[in-house]
Design an enzyme around this catalytic site. Structure first.
Site, PDB file in Angstrom:
ATOM      1  N   HIS A   1       0.877  -1.182   0.000  1.00 27.78           N
ATOM      2  CA  HIS A   1       0.000   0.000   0.000  1.00 27.78           C
ATOM      3  C   HIS A   1       0.913   1.232   0.000  1.00 27.78           C
ATOM      4  O   HIS A   1       2.027   1.174   0.513  1.00 27.78           O
ATOM      5  CB  HIS A   1      -0.821  -0.055   1.294  1.00 27.78           C
ATOM      6  CG  HIS A   1      -1.875   0.984   1.407  1.00 27.78           C
ATOM      7  ND1 HIS A   1      -1.612   2.264   1.826  1.00 27.78           N
ATOM      8  CD2 HIS A   1      -3.215   0.929   1.176  1.00 27.78           C
ATOM      9  CE1 HIS A   1      -2.747   2.950   1.845  1.00 27.78           C
ATOM     10  NE2 HIS A   1      -3.735   2.166   1.459  1.00 27.78           N
TER      11      HIS A   1
ATOM     12  N   ASP B   1       3.350  -4.390   8.124  1.00 24.46           N
ATOM     13  CA  ASP B   1       2.105  -3.648   7.994  1.00 24.46           C
ATOM     14  C   ASP B   1       0.970  -4.662   8.190  1.00 24.46           C
ATOM     15  O   ASP B   1       0.718  -5.502   7.313  1.00 24.46           O
ATOM     16  CB  ASP B   1       2.054  -2.999   6.608  1.00 24.46           C
ATOM     17  CG  ASP B   1       0.709  -2.356   6.302  1.00 24.46           C
ATOM     18  OD1 ASP B   1      -0.262  -2.595   7.052  1.00 24.46           O
ATOM     19  OD2 ASP B   1       0.620  -1.621   5.305  1.00 24.46           O
TER      20      ASP B   1
ATOM     21  N   GLN C   1      -4.175  -5.271   7.006  1.00 25.26           N
ATOM     22  CA  GLN C   1      -5.137  -6.230   6.431  1.00 25.26           C
ATOM     23  C   GLN C   1      -5.000  -7.621   7.044  1.00 25.26           C
ATOM     24  O   GLN C   1      -5.713  -8.535   6.640  1.00 25.26           O
ATOM     25  CB  GLN C   1      -4.947  -6.323   4.904  1.00 25.26           C
ATOM     26  CG  GLN C   1      -5.165  -5.019   4.169  1.00 25.26           C
ATOM     27  CD  GLN C   1      -6.622  -4.543   4.173  1.00 25.26           C
ATOM     28  OE1 GLN C   1      -7.518  -5.259   4.615  1.00 25.26           O
ATOM     29  NE2 GLN C   1      -6.845  -3.334   3.704  1.00 25.26           N
TER      30      GLN C   1
ATOM     31  N   LYS D   1     -10.343  -1.010  10.577  1.00 24.68           N
ATOM     32  CA  LYS D   1     -10.446  -2.201   9.712  1.00 24.68           C
ATOM     33  C   LYS D   1     -10.784  -3.445  10.537  1.00 24.68           C
ATOM     34  O   LYS D   1     -10.978  -4.519  10.006  1.00 24.68           O
ATOM     35  CB  LYS D   1      -9.133  -2.411   8.958  1.00 24.68           C
ATOM     36  CG  LYS D   1      -8.858  -1.304   7.929  1.00 24.68           C
ATOM     37  CD  LYS D   1      -7.703  -1.662   7.050  1.00 24.68           C
ATOM     38  CE  LYS D   1      -7.139  -0.481   6.304  1.00 24.68           C
ATOM     39  NZ  LYS D   1      -7.985   0.010   5.213  1.00 24.68           N
TER      40      LYS D   1
ATOM     41  N   CYS E   1      -4.794   2.355  -3.684  1.00 27.26           N
ATOM     42  CA  CYS E   1      -3.566   2.896  -3.070  1.00 27.26           C
ATOM     43  C   CYS E   1      -2.407   1.922  -3.216  1.00 27.26           C
ATOM     44  O   CYS E   1      -1.584   1.774  -2.295  1.00 27.26           O
ATOM     45  CB  CYS E   1      -3.779   3.263  -1.602  1.00 27.26           C
ATOM     46  SG  CYS E   1      -5.080   4.452  -1.342  1.00 27.26           S
TER      47      CYS E   1
END
Ligand code: C6P
Length: 407
Positions: free
Chosen positions: A127, A201, A204, A227, A365
């Site tokens: 991202h 990261d 997700q 999220k 993104c």
């Protein structure tokens, strides 16, 4: 499906009031969960209760209400610690979300550890939030680890990409566009064998898989509350104590100092060194509520249920003439990116919306992913714990209808 979530899906859906709403006169089929999830009643009620009953600034007042709010905020930090199995509570820094968490590390690590010409390795599927902050470090060279046509990361290339100038590896645990689950434990092992720290990261991954930052041996781990059924504007950075101790503060202001003088200022201990200004103490406690909600349902149950949804959606979408899926790695999370024939993703997404199905369209993104495939964008359906096979059927029926319109 014999799974706790499947067995309790009606009760679970009732926890999310928006799912029972009519949107533009139709029931909402919400398949844009990778962008943000809907909120369960307990999270919304927690926010209201905080404002109605516990609203006072934290870490500042001697008065009772401030102490109650401080305790709730620090308890929320403990909940985050437990959720990702960090060793110490002070290794959890509250941020506005993943983006701010990565910017924090890039800024502080960049100032302390990166010289012009030094290299940061990221993956080609990152991202923008895990590319641009590294590019902002003066003189840093940001290099991608490529992925194969099916969206699998070419981890075997990592060894060759590491040079004496490599200072950090930054990698998504799950790609928001391809759905690929990256082997971050292997990446961390390889990087550590060269003495290089790794930032993961987790934007997700946290909502969909069990995360254990100690088992991974991650140096930094970032995620966003919104999220994972929590509110917007709150997220967290985990950093190993040894790293957080070495890095300079990110922002200056109240709460992050020990003693301020014009002759020189000293900083507060962890985690406060990295939390300048009034923190989002309403958000932190609502995030903790969301994490407890997820814990109650069971992260493994959620992962298994969503995997079923992903398999079903993939099979059904493949019955659409001319449909091409981007990202078919063997290890995949509940995201399906696709195009149909030559239909522009915005046209497809807009008509799907009119047919009552909310999906995301565009580059998500992640423009380097689009460049890889030579496309402008995709349509992306992403699933959460409250989605159903019936909703996937509605998506597939709607996609088929649009495909016929463009024949
Ligand atoms: N992806 C999506 O629709 P923030 O905006 O800070 O909460 O999260 C940024 C971010 C970082 N990493 C990954 C892998 C992400 O997916 C995201 C956010 C959303 O895919 C919004 S662009």
């Amino acid at each position: 499906m014999s799974n706790y979530i499947a067995e309790h899906i009606d009760e679970i859906r009732a926890d999310f009031p928006i799912l029972g709403e009519q949107v533009y006169g139709k029931p909402l089929v919400y398949l844009d969960n990778a962008a943000t999830t809907q909120k369960p009643r307990c999270v919304v009620e927690k926010i209201a209760a905080n404002y109605y009953k516990e609203n006072a600034n934290v870490h500042r007042g001697v008065h009772f209400l401030s102490q109650v709010a401080t305790e709730a905020h620090e308890d929320a930090r403990e909940t985050v610690r437990r959720f990702i199995n960090a060793k110490e509570r002070h290794e959890i820094i509250f941020t506005r979300g993943t983006t701010e968490a990565i910017n924090l590390v890039a800024s502080s690590f960049g100032r302390a550890k990166v010289q012009p010409g030094d290299e940061i390795l990221v993956t080609e599927m990152e991202h923008h939030s895990n590319i641009v902050p590294w590019q902002l470090i003066p003189g840093a060279v940001v290099k991608p680890i490529p992925f194969a046509e099916d969206g699998t990361l070419l981890v075997e290339q990592l060894e060759q990409l590491i040079t004496p100038k490599t200072k950090l590896v930054a990698c998504a645990q799950v790609s928001n566009t391809l759905g690929t689950i990256n082997p971050v434990a292997d990446i961390i092992k390889i990087a550590h064998s060269h003495g290089i720290p790794v930032l993961v990261d987790g934007a997700q991954s946290v909502p969909h898989t069990k995360v254990d930052v100690q088992a991974l041996d991650a140096d930094f781990f970032a995620f966003s509350g919104h999220k994972i059924y929590g509110p917007t504007g709150i997220g967290a950075l985990y950093g190993k104590e040894e790293w957080l101790e070495q890095l300079p503060p990110y922002q200056g202001g109240g709460d992050m100092i020990d003693r301020v003088a014009f002759a020189g200022t000293t900083y507060a201990a962890l985690p406060f060194k990295f939390e300048a200004g009034t923190p989002d103490f309403i958000g932190s406690t609502a995030l903790a509520e969301a994490l407890r909600y997820v814990e109650k349902l069971g992260v493994e149950n959620i992962a298994a249920y969503e995997h079923e949804l992903l398999t079903y959606a993939t099979e059904q979408l493949k019955t659409v003439d001319g449909l091409r899926i981007f990202g078919e790695s063997a290890q995949k999370s509940s995201v399906v990116s696709f195009l149909v024939g030559n239909i522009h993703p915005y046209d497809l997404g807009t008509i799907l919306d009119k047919l009552g199905v909310a999906v995301r369209t565009g580059h998500h993104c992640a423009q380097p992913v689009m460049d890889h495939f030579g496309i402008e964008g995709t349509v992306r359906a992403s699933f959460a714990l409250y989605n159903t096979k019936a909703e996937i059927d509605q998506l597939v029926t709607a996609v088929k209808r649009v495909a016929r319109m463009f024949k």
